[in-house]
Structures are given as structure tokens and as C-alpha cells.
Design an enzyme around this catalytic site. Structure first.
Site, PDB file in Angstrom:
ATOM      1  N   ASP A 244      20.195 -11.288-136.119  1.00 65.39           N
ATOM      2  CA  ASP A 244      19.511 -11.263-134.066  1.00 65.39           C
ATOM      3  C   ASP A 244      19.580  -9.562-134.437  1.00 65.39           C
ATOM      4  O   ASP A 244      20.835  -8.766-134.534  1.00 65.39           O
ATOM      5  CB  ASP A 244      20.870 -11.441-133.265  1.00 65.39           C
ATOM      6  CG  ASP A 244      20.575 -10.797-132.034  1.00 65.39           C
ATOM      7  OD1 ASP A 244      19.681 -10.227-131.896  1.00 65.39           O
ATOM      8  OD2 ASP A 244      21.273 -11.376-130.970  1.00 65.39           O
TER       9      ASP A 244
ATOM     10  N   SER B 218       0.296 -18.448-131.062  1.00 61.72           N
ATOM     11  CA  SER B 218       1.642 -18.546-131.229  1.00 61.72           C
ATOM     12  C   SER B 218       2.617 -20.130-131.594  1.00 61.72           C
ATOM     13  O   SER B 218       2.897 -20.188-132.726  1.00 61.72           O
ATOM     14  CB  SER B 218       3.086 -18.921-129.886  1.00 61.72           C
ATOM     15  OG  SER B 218       2.406 -16.929-130.001  1.00 61.72           O
TER      16      SER B 218
ATOM     17  N   HIS C 192      10.992 -19.438-126.547  1.00 62.47           N
ATOM     18  CA  HIS C 192       9.783 -19.179-127.476  1.00 62.47           C
ATOM     19  C   HIS C 192       9.736 -19.414-128.922  1.00 62.47           C
ATOM     20  O   HIS C 192       9.295 -20.050-129.371  1.00 62.47           O
ATOM     21  CB  HIS C 192       8.867 -17.831-127.255  1.00 62.47           C
ATOM     22  CG  HIS C 192       8.154 -17.667-127.993  1.00 62.47           C
ATOM     23  ND1 HIS C 192       7.218 -17.228-129.361  1.00 62.47           N
ATOM     24  CD2 HIS C 192       6.586 -17.972-126.914  1.00 62.47           C
ATOM     25  CE1 HIS C 192       6.164 -17.041-129.866  1.00 62.47           C
ATOM     26  NE2 HIS C 192       5.637 -17.456-128.372  1.00 62.47           N
TER      27      HIS C 192
ATOM     28  N   VAL D  31       6.194 -29.879-139.146  1.00 60.71           N
ATOM     29  CA  VAL D  31       5.662 -30.245-140.184  1.00 60.71           C
ATOM     30  C   VAL D  31       6.092 -30.479-141.330  1.00 60.71           C
ATOM     31  O   VAL D  31       5.428 -31.100-142.838  1.00 60.71           O
ATOM     32  CB  VAL D  31       4.523 -28.924-139.938  1.00 60.71           C
ATOM     33  CG1 VAL D  31       3.552 -28.889-141.162  1.00 60.71           C
ATOM     34  CG2 VAL D  31       3.473 -29.009-139.131  1.00 60.71           C
TER      35      VAL D  31
ATOM     36  N   ASP E 299      11.347 -14.276-134.143  1.00 57.96           N
ATOM     37  CA  ASP E 299      10.752 -14.676-132.566  1.00 57.96           C
ATOM     38  C   ASP E 299      11.619 -14.100-131.536  1.00 57.96           C
ATOM     39  O   ASP E 299      12.769 -13.265-132.107  1.00 57.96           O
ATOM     40  CB  ASP E 299      10.274 -16.026-133.058  1.00 57.96           C
ATOM     41  CG  ASP E 299       9.460 -16.377-132.081  1.00 57.96           C
ATOM     42  OD1 ASP E 299       9.820 -16.290-130.613  1.00 57.96           O
ATOM     43  OD2 ASP E 299       8.295 -17.343-132.421  1.00 57.96           O
TER      44      ASP E 299
ATOM     45  N   ASP F 236      21.904 -33.360-117.101  1.00 61.28           N
ATOM     46  CA  ASP F 236      21.113 -34.724-117.367  1.00 61.28           C
ATOM     47  C   ASP F 236      20.537 -34.751-116.483  1.00 61.28           C
ATOM     48  O   ASP F 236      20.310 -34.987-115.717  1.00 61.28           O
ATOM     49  CB  ASP F 236      22.750 -35.540-117.607  1.00 61.28           C
ATOM     50  CG  ASP F 236      23.611 -35.681-118.585  1.00 61.28           C
ATOM     51  OD1 ASP F 236      23.158 -34.359-120.060  1.00 61.28           O
ATOM     52  OD2 ASP F 236      24.272 -36.282-118.550  1.00 61.28           O
TER      53      ASP F 236
END
Length: 474
Positions: free
Chosen positions: A193, A395, A250, A261, A174, A216
Site C-alpha cells: 500500500d 478499466s 475498483h 482469465v 489500483d 446477508d
């Protein structure tokens, strides 16, 4: 023998010289898309050469390559080369006629795009900031309590089958990840990367403190086409509507869903896309081979190719033959469309449904028939700068399935380490059986009225139960 080889190379040089002038003739009078640029874009090719690096160096000596990069395939035959811009894509067809160079395949290094859909209204649970202990990490309550997570029954699955993904690494190809996000930093494996050729896989280098000021006390705002996030207004002003940051965050978002999960799984961030959402086929190929070589058991691919790539098919096939489960997004065009890697053999492709188990209007479907669907509307997840966001698109359906695959493989790994007859049986199962067995277990779903949504909507409990039953476990 050497004289004969030199003669062949000299003959090849003559042939190349001839078609070089042919190319000049063909492109003369035509104005390429980059003609107005002071620095024309080079032609990028993905090349497989039976002679390996030797063959590629011979080729580049003849053509004057401006760049050569190994793509990490186990045979050492696959490379990305950059050619002078005047040698346009027609070069690839002509190169295959020069057998002395050992060329087996040549294809354009096509650009790829991460996937997002139009964002809806910010969900109320996005601002549910009540602290909640989730496997040793304090998270926002809305992250765990959101409807999509409740629908797929992750909590019930964790409790009933004592599995949360421990011992399994999920590679996430990604835009990278925020490595300092408090929810994710303890769950990350070493990544890479590929856009900068450096270790880590962080996406934070795509922005700087001079361009983004995070303070903040943020508020909810839309930061991209598919994402609403809890951020300071000065941050929103930089990200929202800026094409350079169209996909920023993303990768942190998909990683956060995998972690939701499978909270004990390790996530390997493999950055193959820039903050604008674009990447190259060559970097995706490198990421797949890297994932296999570094022990990933699941690969999450929340992106699409519109054109078939034989080398992508080769890489996915190599991964599945080595016991890796590949999961990919079906795409967000809202049509019956064939996209890759979702349409490749051995890939579990995932469509999107809403929280009422109806197909998302943006979700692709049916070509080939998608394997299954998962919630993909307003999915709350992690976002750079230590905050949270909600995303829309296949996605964000896809990492739910990837995380579920990690749960199942973790349960398998735990049982296969047991002693006695059960351990012997499980250890005897070939690793290349993982993908079809995982896919068949995932097919135990909740029904969706539309048959184009494949087997139905993800249910982690039923899937894990079916997976265990296939090994004779309760």
C-alpha cells in the site's frame, strides 16, 4: 576540494535565496486555489538527482522540504519531495539551473485518476448465484458464464493449451484489493500500500464498520458511476453518490477479471490510489519499480494521466526491458485522445467493446491507434465484502488482456523448462522480447468493424495459439 564544494553550496544558497524572493513577488497578489484553506497544500515534485540521496538532502537543506521519499528506481536517483506551498511549480524550472545539486529532471507530481464509465442496467447474470467450482474455488455461475468471458473464450483456451496462468505474477496498480474475498484470497501474492507505506495492498482500510454495514441477503444497486453491485441497502446508501468512495472496489474488480482469465496466476495488489479514485504519479512510479523488483511479469494499469510524464515513460521502459508486459486502459472520454501510460512506447493499450463487438460509446480510440479492444460493458467480477459487481469502462477491458498475457507467459514458462532442443531454444530467447511477441500474438483477434479499435477484439484462444506458433508449437 571540500572548500570548493562548500563554496558552491553557499553560492547555490545565495541563488536560491534570490529566487525565493522572486517567487514571493510572483505569487504576491495572486490567490492560489488553496488560499482559503488553513493548511495550504505543499508543492510535490518528482526529482531525479545524479548524486542520489546526498544530492536530495543538500537540496532539501536549502529549500526546507517537508517530506522526502525514495521512489525505488534501480539507480537510487528518483525521489518525491514536498516543498513549502509558496514555492510553486515555477520552482522546478529554476532548480535545474543549479548544477551543484546534481539535478537531472524535475516534474510536478501530478495527480492521476482511475477509470470508470457510466454504468448501464444491472445485467441478469449478476444475480446468477448458482455455485460453480472454478479451479478449486466456489464462485457464482454468472461470473464464469457471463457473455464477455464467453466471447474471449477463456474456457476453451484453458482446456486446449493446458494453461491457466500458473507461475506468473500479475501486478495490479489500483485502489487495492479485498484480501479476504473468497474468490481472490488464494490467488494473491504479497502486495504493498503506497498510500499508507505499509505491506498488504488492502483497500478495506478505506472504509470502516462504523461507516459501512454489510449484511446477508443483498440486492443489486448502483454504488458508483461505473459499478452496480450486489450489496445490502445500508452499504449502498454510504457508497452511492459519495465522492469519497467514487472508486472504492475498483482494484478488487480489476483483480477479479485478471483471475477470471488466468485463474492460476498470482495477483500482486499494489495500492496507489485512494477510494475516491485519485493517486499521485510518485506512487505509480514506486509501484512499477516494486513490481519489477518483486518478480511480476505483467503490470495491469487501469488508470490515465492526461499529461505526459518522462519519469512514467522511464519506469515503463525499465519494466519492458526487464521482460515485463505492461497493459493500460485507453480511457473513457469517448474521443480520439492521447492518455498515458496507454500512449507510451511498449504499452499494450486497450479500448472497450460491447457484447455485440461494437465500440463502446465511452471508449477512447485512435490517438495513438489503440492496439486492441476487449469487452468492457457490464463485466461481472469480484467486489469487496465477498460479493460481486458489474463494471463499465476500459478499466475492465484492460485486465482481460493482462490476464491473457499471463496465460501466454505461463505457457512459455512451462515449455522453457522442458529438456532437449526445444527447452534450449526457448531458454535462449531474451526476456526483453516478451512485450513485442506478446503484443503481436494478442493482435490475433476477432474483427471489429471500426478501424479505430486497433487490431480487433480480444480472443484468448487465437492469441495463445499464435504465441505458441511463434515458438514452433501446435
Amino acid at each position: 576540494m571540500i572548500d570548493k564544494q562548500l563554496a558552491k553550496i553557499k553560492g547555490s544558497r545565495a541563488i536560491l535565496t534570490a529566487f525565493f524572493f522572486l517567487l514571493l513577488f510572483l505569487v504576491a497578489g495572486s490567490k492560489p486555489a488553496y488560499a482559503a484553506s488553513n493548511q495550504p497544500a505543499p508543492t510535490r515534485l518528482v526529482v531525479r538527482d545524479s548524486l542520489g540521496l546526498t544530492g536530495i538532502l543538500n537540496l532539501c537543506n536549502l529549500l526546507g522540504c517537508s517530506g522526502v521519499e525514495s521512489l525505488g528506481d534501480p539507480q537510487g536517483q528518483l525521489f518525491m519531495i514536498q516543498l513549502p506551498a509558496v514555492l510553486n511549480p515555477l520552482t522546478s524550472k529554476l532548480l535545474l539551473n543549479i548544477s551543484v545539486l546534481g539535478l537531472l529532471t524535475v516534474e510536478i507530481d501530478q495527480q492521476v485518476q482511475t477509470q470508470g464509465a457510466d454504468a448501464g442496467l444491472a445485467p441478469t447474470y449478476l444475480t446468477d448465484k448458482a455455485p460453480y467450482n472454478y479451479y478449486g474455488t466456489t464462485v457464482w455461475h454468472g461470473y464464469v458464464a457471463q457473455p464477455g468471458n464467453q466471447l474471449v473464450r477463456t474456457d476453451s483456451t484453458h482446456a486446449a493449451f493446458n494453461t491457466a496462468g500458473a507461475g506468473v505474477t500479475v501486478a495490479d496498480i489500483d485502489t487495492g484489493v479485498d484480501p479476504n474475498h473468497p474468490v481472490l484470497k488464494g490467488a494473491l501474492a504479497s502486495g504493498y500500500d503506497f498510500t499508507r507505506n505499509q505491506n498488504g495492498g488492502s483497500e478495506m482500510g478505506d472504509v470502516s464498520q462504523s461507516t459501512v454495514a454489510v449484511l446477508d441477503g443483498g440486492s443489486v444497486a448502483q454504488v458508483s458511476q461505473s459499478t452496480v453491485a450486489v450489496l445490502d441497502q445500508s452499504t449502498v446508501a454510504v457508497l452511492d453518490g459519495n465522492p469519497n468512495y467514487a472508486a472504492f472496489g475498483h482494484g478488487t474488480m480489476t483483480a477479479g477479471i485478471i483471475h477470471l482469465v488466468a485463474p492460476q496466476a498470482k495477483i500482486m495488489p499494489l495500492k496507489s490510489f485512494m477510494a475516491d479514485g485519485t493517486g499521485y504519479n510518485s506512487d505509480v512510479l514506486r509501484a512499477i519499480y516494486y513490481a519489477v523488483a518483486h518478480g511480476a511479469k505483467v503490470i495491469n494499469m487501469s488508470f490515465n494521466y492526461t499529461n505526459f510524464s518522462q519519469e512514467l515513460a522511464n519506469a515503463v521502459n525499465y519494466a519492458t526491458l526487464n521482460g515485463v508486459v505492461c497493459v493500460a486502459a485507453a480511457g473513457n472520454s469517448g474521443q480520439q485522445a492521447t492518455v498515458y501510460p496507454a500512449a507510451l512506447k511498449g504499452v499494450i493499450d486497450v479500448a472497450s467493446t460491447g457484447n455485440n463487438d461494437t465500440p463502446s460509446t465511452f471508449s477512447n480510440y485512435g490517438a495513438p491507434p489503440v492496439w486492441m479492444s476487449a469487452p468492457g460493458e457490464g463485466i461481472m467480477t469480484t467486489y469487496p465484502f465477498g460479493t460481486y459487481a458489474a463494471g463499465w469502462g476500459t478499466s475492465f477491458s484492460t485486465p482481460m488482456v493482462s490476464g491473457t498475457a499471463a496465460l501466454m507467459i505461463s505457457a512459455y514458462s512451462g515449455q522453457s523448462k522442458s529438456s532437449g532442443l526445444l527447452g534450449s531454444i526457448l531458454n535462449a530467447i531474451s526476456t526483453n522480447s516478451f512485450e513485442p511477441q506478446v503484443a503481436n500474438a494478442l493482435a490475433h483477434t476477432q474483427p471489429v468493424a471500426d478501424p479505430d479499435m486497433g487490431h480487433g477484439r480480444l480472443d484468448t484462444y487465437q492469441a495463445t495459439q499464435a504465441w505458441r506458433a511463434s515458438f514452433g508449437l501446435k
